[in-house]
Scaffold this motif. Structure first.
Motif, PDB file in Angstrom:
ATOM      1  N   CYS A 169     -15.427   0.876  -7.845  1.00 19.92           N
ATOM      2  CA  CYS A 169     -15.742   1.894  -6.840  1.00 19.92           C
ATOM      3  C   CYS A 169     -15.630   1.331  -5.430  1.00 19.92           C
ATOM      4  O   CYS A 169     -15.056   1.967  -4.533  1.00 19.92           O
ATOM      5  CB  CYS A 169     -17.147   2.447  -7.061  1.00 19.92           C
ATOM      6  SG  CYS A 169     -17.337   3.415  -8.565  1.00 19.92           S
ATOM      7  N   ALA A 170     -16.180   0.137  -5.223  1.00 15.00           N
ATOM      8  CA  ALA A 170     -16.125  -0.483  -3.898  1.00 15.00           C
ATOM      9  C   ALA A 170     -14.681  -0.738  -3.478  1.00 15.00           C
ATOM     10  O   ALA A 170     -14.297  -0.500  -2.320  1.00 15.00           O
ATOM     11  CB  ALA A 170     -16.930  -1.771  -3.897  1.00 15.00           C
ATOM     12  N   ALA A 171     -13.858  -1.223  -4.416  1.00 13.49           N
ATOM     13  CA  ALA A 171     -12.460  -1.507  -4.102  1.00 13.49           C
ATOM     14  C   ALA A 171     -11.698  -0.234  -3.759  1.00 13.49           C
ATOM     15  O   ALA A 171     -10.905  -0.201  -2.808  1.00 13.49           O
ATOM     16  CB  ALA A 171     -11.802  -2.226  -5.279  1.00 13.49           C
ATOM     17  N   LEU A 172     -11.939   0.825  -4.506  1.00  9.71           N
ATOM     18  CA  LEU A 172     -11.226   2.085  -4.261  1.00  9.71           C
ATOM     19  C   LEU A 172     -11.698   2.752  -2.974  1.00  9.71           C
ATOM     20  O   LEU A 172     -10.895   3.367  -2.258  1.00  9.71           O
ATOM     21  CB  LEU A 172     -11.397   3.028  -5.443  1.00  9.71           C
ATOM     22  CG  LEU A 172     -10.634   2.647  -6.716  1.00  9.71           C
ATOM     23  CD1 LEU A 172     -10.916   3.640  -7.832  1.00  9.71           C
ATOM     24  CD2 LEU A 172      -9.132   2.569  -6.443  1.00  9.71           C
ATOM     25  N   GLN A 173     -12.969   2.654  -2.664  1.00 11.12           N
ATOM     26  CA  GLN A 173     -13.452   3.262  -1.438  1.00 11.12           C
ATOM     27  C   GLN A 173     -12.878   2.537  -0.215  1.00 11.12           C
ATOM     28  O   GLN A 173     -12.491   3.169   0.772  1.00 11.12           O
ATOM     29  CB  GLN A 173     -14.983   3.254  -1.399  1.00 11.12           C
ATOM     30  CG  GLN A 173     -15.586   4.206  -0.377  1.00 11.12           C
ATOM     31  CD  GLN A 173     -15.341   5.685  -0.696  1.00 11.12           C
ATOM     32  OE1 GLN A 173     -14.625   6.037  -1.645  1.00 11.12           O
ATOM     33  NE2 GLN A 173     -15.912   6.561   0.110  1.00 11.12           N
ATOM     34  N   ALA A 174     -12.801   1.221  -0.290  1.00  9.41           N
ATOM     35  CA  ALA A 174     -12.185   0.461   0.798  1.00  9.41           C
ATOM     36  C   ALA A 174     -10.704   0.804   0.920  1.00  9.41           C
ATOM     37  O   ALA A 174     -10.166   0.941   2.031  1.00  9.41           O
ATOM     38  CB  ALA A 174     -12.375  -1.035   0.565  1.00  9.41           C
ATOM     39  N   LEU A 175     -10.040   0.966  -0.233  1.00 12.83           N
ATOM     40  CA  LEU A 175      -8.632   1.330  -0.227  1.00 12.83           C
ATOM     41  C   LEU A 175      -8.428   2.710   0.391  1.00 12.83           C
ATOM     42  O   LEU A 175      -7.523   2.908   1.212  1.00 12.83           O
ATOM     43  CB  LEU A 175      -8.087   1.308  -1.654  1.00 12.83           C
ATOM     44  CG  LEU A 175      -6.663   1.839  -1.842  1.00 12.83           C
ATOM     45  CD1 LEU A 175      -5.666   1.006  -1.059  1.00 12.83           C
ATOM     46  CD2 LEU A 175      -6.305   1.868  -3.323  1.00 12.83           C
ATOM     47  N   ALA A 176      -9.268   3.677   0.024  1.00 13.16           N
ATOM     48  CA  ALA A 176      -9.144   5.024   0.573  1.00 13.16           C
ATOM     49  C   ALA A 176      -9.294   5.009   2.089  1.00 13.16           C
ATOM     50  O   ALA A 176      -8.568   5.712   2.807  1.00 13.16           O
ATOM     51  CB  ALA A 176     -10.196   5.937  -0.055  1.00 13.16           C
ATOM     52  N   ARG A 177     -10.227   4.205   2.593  1.00 11.79           N
ATOM     53  CA  ARG A 177     -10.415   4.123   4.040  1.00 11.79           C
ATOM     54  C   ARG A 177      -9.197   3.524   4.715  1.00 11.79           C
ATOM     55  O   ARG A 177      -8.761   3.993   5.779  1.00 11.79           O
ATOM     56  CB  ARG A 177     -11.672   3.309   4.341  1.00 11.79           C
ATOM     57  CG  ARG A 177     -11.962   3.144   5.822  1.00 11.79           C
ATOM     58  CD  ARG A 177     -12.029   4.470   6.560  1.00 11.79           C
ATOM     59  NE  ARG A 177     -13.205   5.251   6.192  1.00 11.79           N
ATOM     60  CZ  ARG A 177     -13.446   6.474   6.640  1.00 11.79           C
ATOM     61  NH1 ARG A 177     -12.552   7.086   7.436  1.00 11.79           N
ATOM     62  NH2 ARG A 177     -14.527   7.128   6.279  1.00 11.79           N
ATOM     63  N   ARG A 178      -8.600   2.503   4.117  1.00 13.67           N
ATOM     64  CA  ARG A 178      -7.400   1.907   4.694  1.00 13.67           C
ATOM     65  C   ARG A 178      -6.236   2.902   4.692  1.00 13.67           C
ATOM     66  O   ARG A 178      -5.456   2.971   5.646  1.00 13.67           O
ATOM     67  CB  ARG A 178      -7.013   0.645   3.918  1.00 13.67           C
ATOM     68  CG  ARG A 178      -7.988  -0.520   4.085  1.00 13.67           C
ATOM     69  CD  ARG A 178      -7.464  -1.763   3.378  1.00 13.67           C
ATOM     70  NE  ARG A 178      -6.248  -2.255   3.980  1.00 13.67           N
ATOM     71  CZ  ARG A 178      -5.456  -3.186   3.438  1.00 13.67           C
ATOM     72  NH1 ARG A 178      -5.762  -3.687   2.244  1.00 13.67           N
ATOM     73  NH2 ARG A 178      -4.365  -3.602   4.053  1.00 13.67           N
ATOM     74  N   LEU A 179      -6.113   3.665   3.607  1.00  6.30           N
ATOM     75  CA  LEU A 179      -5.055   4.677   3.547  1.00  6.30           C
ATOM     76  C   LEU A 179      -5.249   5.743   4.614  1.00  6.30           C
ATOM     77  O   LEU A 179      -4.288   6.195   5.245  1.00  6.30           O
ATOM     78  CB  LEU A 179      -5.035   5.324   2.160  1.00  6.30           C
ATOM     79  CG  LEU A 179      -4.533   4.456   1.008  1.00  6.30           C
ATOM     80  CD1 LEU A 179      -4.803   5.126  -0.337  1.00  6.30           C
ATOM     81  CD2 LEU A 179      -3.033   4.162   1.159  1.00  6.30           C
ATOM     82  N   ALA A 180      -6.495   6.149   4.826  1.00  2.00           N
ATOM     83  CA  ALA A 180      -6.791   7.144   5.853  1.00  2.00           C
ATOM     84  C   ALA A 180      -6.487   6.590   7.244  1.00  2.00           C
ATOM     85  O   ALA A 180      -5.874   7.264   8.085  1.00  2.00           O
ATOM     86  CB  ALA A 180      -8.241   7.587   5.753  1.00  2.00           C
ATOM     87  N   ASP A 181      -6.911   5.369   7.495  1.00  2.86           N
ATOM     88  CA  ASP A 181      -6.672   4.757   8.802  1.00  2.86           C
ATOM     89  C   ASP A 181      -5.188   4.603   9.086  1.00  2.86           C
ATOM     90  O   ASP A 181      -4.755   4.671  10.242  1.00  2.86           O
ATOM     91  CB  ASP A 181      -7.353   3.379   8.866  1.00  2.86           C
ATOM     92  CG  ASP A 181      -8.871   3.480   8.901  1.00  2.86           C
ATOM     93  OD1 ASP A 181      -9.389   4.590   9.170  1.00  2.86           O
ATOM     94  OD2 ASP A 181      -9.536   2.453   8.651  1.00  2.86           O
ATOM     95  N   ALA A 182      -4.388   4.400   8.018  1.00  3.71           N
ATOM     96  CA  ALA A 182      -2.942   4.248   8.175  1.00  3.71           C
ATOM     97  C   ALA A 182      -2.217   5.593   8.210  1.00  3.71           C
ATOM     98  O   ALA A 182      -0.990   5.626   8.363  1.00  3.71           O
ATOM     99  CB  ALA A 182      -2.388   3.387   7.048  1.00  3.71           C
ATOM    100  N   GLY A 183      -2.960   6.694   8.043  1.00  3.52           N
ATOM    101  CA  GLY A 183      -2.362   8.023   8.101  1.00  3.52           C
ATOM    102  C   GLY A 183      -1.742   8.499   6.812  1.00  3.52           C
ATOM    103  O   GLY A 183      -1.043   9.519   6.793  1.00  3.52           O
ATOM    104  N   HIS A 184      -2.006   7.796   5.709  1.00  2.00           N
ATOM    105  CA  HIS A 184      -1.411   8.193   4.433  1.00  2.00           C
ATOM    106  C   HIS A 184      -2.206   9.302   3.735  1.00  2.00           C
ATOM    107  O   HIS A 184      -1.659  10.003   2.874  1.00  2.00           O
ATOM    108  CB  HIS A 184      -1.295   6.989   3.496  1.00  2.00           C
ATOM    109  CG  HIS A 184      -0.372   5.928   3.996  1.00  2.00           C
ATOM    110  ND1 HIS A 184       0.952   6.181   4.311  1.00  2.00           N
ATOM    111  CD2 HIS A 184      -0.585   4.603   4.248  1.00  2.00           C
ATOM    112  CE1 HIS A 184       1.523   5.061   4.727  1.00  2.00           C
ATOM    113  NE2 HIS A 184       0.618   4.094   4.696  1.00  2.00           N
ATOM    114  N   VAL A 185      -3.478   9.427   4.029  1.00  2.00           N
ATOM    115  CA  VAL A 185      -4.281  10.529   3.488  1.00  2.00           C
ATOM    116  C   VAL A 185      -5.014  11.188   4.648  1.00  2.00           C
ATOM    117  O   VAL A 185      -5.296  10.554   5.674  1.00  2.00           O
ATOM    118  CB  VAL A 185      -5.291  10.056   2.415  1.00  2.00           C
ATOM    119  CG1 VAL A 185      -4.588   9.350   1.277  1.00  2.00           C
ATOM    120  CG2 VAL A 185      -6.354   9.153   3.013  1.00  2.00           C
TER     121      VAL A 185
END
Length: 299
Positions: free
Chosen positions: A93-109
C-alpha cells in the motif's frame, strides 16, 4: 457473476442502420475498443488484478517503480508482476500510494480523489493492496461500481419514464455527460449495496430507507481502452421504483442536472452518444428487462 449484454445480437438485427438502437450499438462499439496485444496482464499474488498498457509499463519502469520481467503466456498475451517480492499488505500500500503521487505530480493521472480502491482479482477476494482511485485506470486495475436506474412510478407523454442525471462539468471522468440517476465507484471496504445507498443520498437526495428498497439485477463487465489507460470495471446494476412526485436533489456537487425523461427521449440521448458507456449499458438493460424497447417506444 452474471454478465449482461448491452444490446443483444437479435435486437441489433431487428434494428437496421439509422434506427435509435442501431445508433446506440454503433456508439457503444466506437467507444468500447480493447487491444489486449497492447497490454500486460498485471499480476499480484499469482492472480490478475489489471490490464497494464505497455506504454504505461515503460513509464513505471522509467520512474523506478518495481515491476517484474514480462512473461509470455500460452494464450499469446504477456504478464507482469506488480511489486514482486513484496508480500506485506502495508508495504504494498505504501509503495503504491507513493507511486500514485509521483504519477500525479508528473501529470500522468488526474482527478486526485483521496479515495482508496482495492487492488484485487475479484470483489470477493482479499485485497492485496489499496491505491488512490485516480491511479486505477492508469494501471488498468479491476474496479467495481454500483449504478441505479431511477424508475418513475407513473408515465410521461403516455409511456414509462426514468430519472437520469448529468455529470458535473468539473468531473475528472466524463464531465457533462448523462449518467444513471445514481452511479458511484466502490471504495475499498465497501460493498455494492452500501456504495449505492451512500451515493443515493449524496447524488440524488434519496434517503437510506427508500434506497434500501432497490432491486439488484446482476453485473455488467466493462473492458475498454481509454486515453488515460483502461476501464476494467464490474458494474452492479440496480433498479429503484421512485414514489410519485419524487424529485431528486444533488447534495455533493457532482451532478449538475436531473431530468425525468420518457423512453423516446432517453433513446435519443443514448443514440447521440451523450450518455456514458456504462450508464448506457445499464439503461438498455433496464429497458430490455421491462419490455420498453418495443416498437411503440422507439423514435
Amino acid at each position: 457473476m452474471a454478465e449482461i449484454s448491452s444490446l443483444s445480437a437479435a435486437q441489433a438485427a431487428d434494428n437496421p442502420a439509422g434506427t435509435p438502437l442501431a445508433q446506440i450499438a454503433a456508439s457503444l462499439a466506437a467507444r468500447s475498443g480493447f487491444d489486449a496485444a497492447a497490454k500486460l496482464r498485471l499480476m499480484a499474488a499469482g492472480r490478475q488484478v489489471g490490464w497494464l498498457p505497455h506504454s504505461h509499463a515503460a513509464i513505471l519502469r522509467g520512474m523506478g517503480a518495481v515491476l517484474g520481467p514480462d512473461e509470455r503466456l500460452a494464450d499469446g498475451t504477456a504478464a507482469v508482476e506488480l511489486l514482486p517480492g513484496r508480500h506485506d499488505f502495508d508495504t504494498r500500500c505504501a509503495a503504491l500510494q507513493a507511486l500514485a503521487r509521483r504519477l500525479a505530480d508528473a501529470g500522468h493521472v488526474r482527478g486526485w480523489r483521496d479515495e482508496l480502491f482495492a487492488v484485487t482479482p475479484a470483489l470477493d477476494a482479499p485485497a492485496v493492496a489499496v491505491v488512490e482511485r485516480a491511479a486505477a485506470r492508469f494501471l488498468g486495475l479491476l474496479t467495481f461500481a454500483s449504478h441505479m436506474n431511477g424508475i418513475v412510478d407513473g408515465e410521461i407523454d403516455g409511456g414509462p419514464a426514468l430519472w437520469i442525471s448529468r455529470r458535473s462539468p468539473a468531473k475528472a471522468v466524463d464531465p457533462g455527460m448523462w449518467d444513471n440517476l445514481v452511479a458511484g465507484g466502490m471504495p475499498h471496504g465497501s460493498d455494492p449495496l452500501a456504495t449505492l445507498v451512500r451515493e443515493c443520498e449524496e447524488e440524488s437526495g434519496i434517503p437510506a430507507e427508500l434506497a434500501q428498497g432497490v432491486q439488484p439485477h446482476g453485473v455488467i463487465e466493462v473492458l475498454r481502452d481509454l486515453p488515460e489507460g483502461v476501464q476494467w470495471e464490474q458494474v452492479h446494476v440496480y433498479d429503484l421504483l421512485l414514489p410519485p412526485g419524487f424529485t431528486p436533489h444533488n447534495q455533493d456537487g457532482e451532478v449538475s442536472e436531473h431530468r425525468r425523461v420518457g423512453v423516446p427521449a432517453l433513446l435519443a440521448i443514448m443514440s447521440a452518444g451523450a450518455m456514458t458507456v456504462d450508464a448506457t449499458m445499464v439503461t438498455l438493460d433496464a429497458l430490455g428487462r421491462r419490455g420498453w424497447l418495443d416498437v411503440g417506444h422507439r423514435v
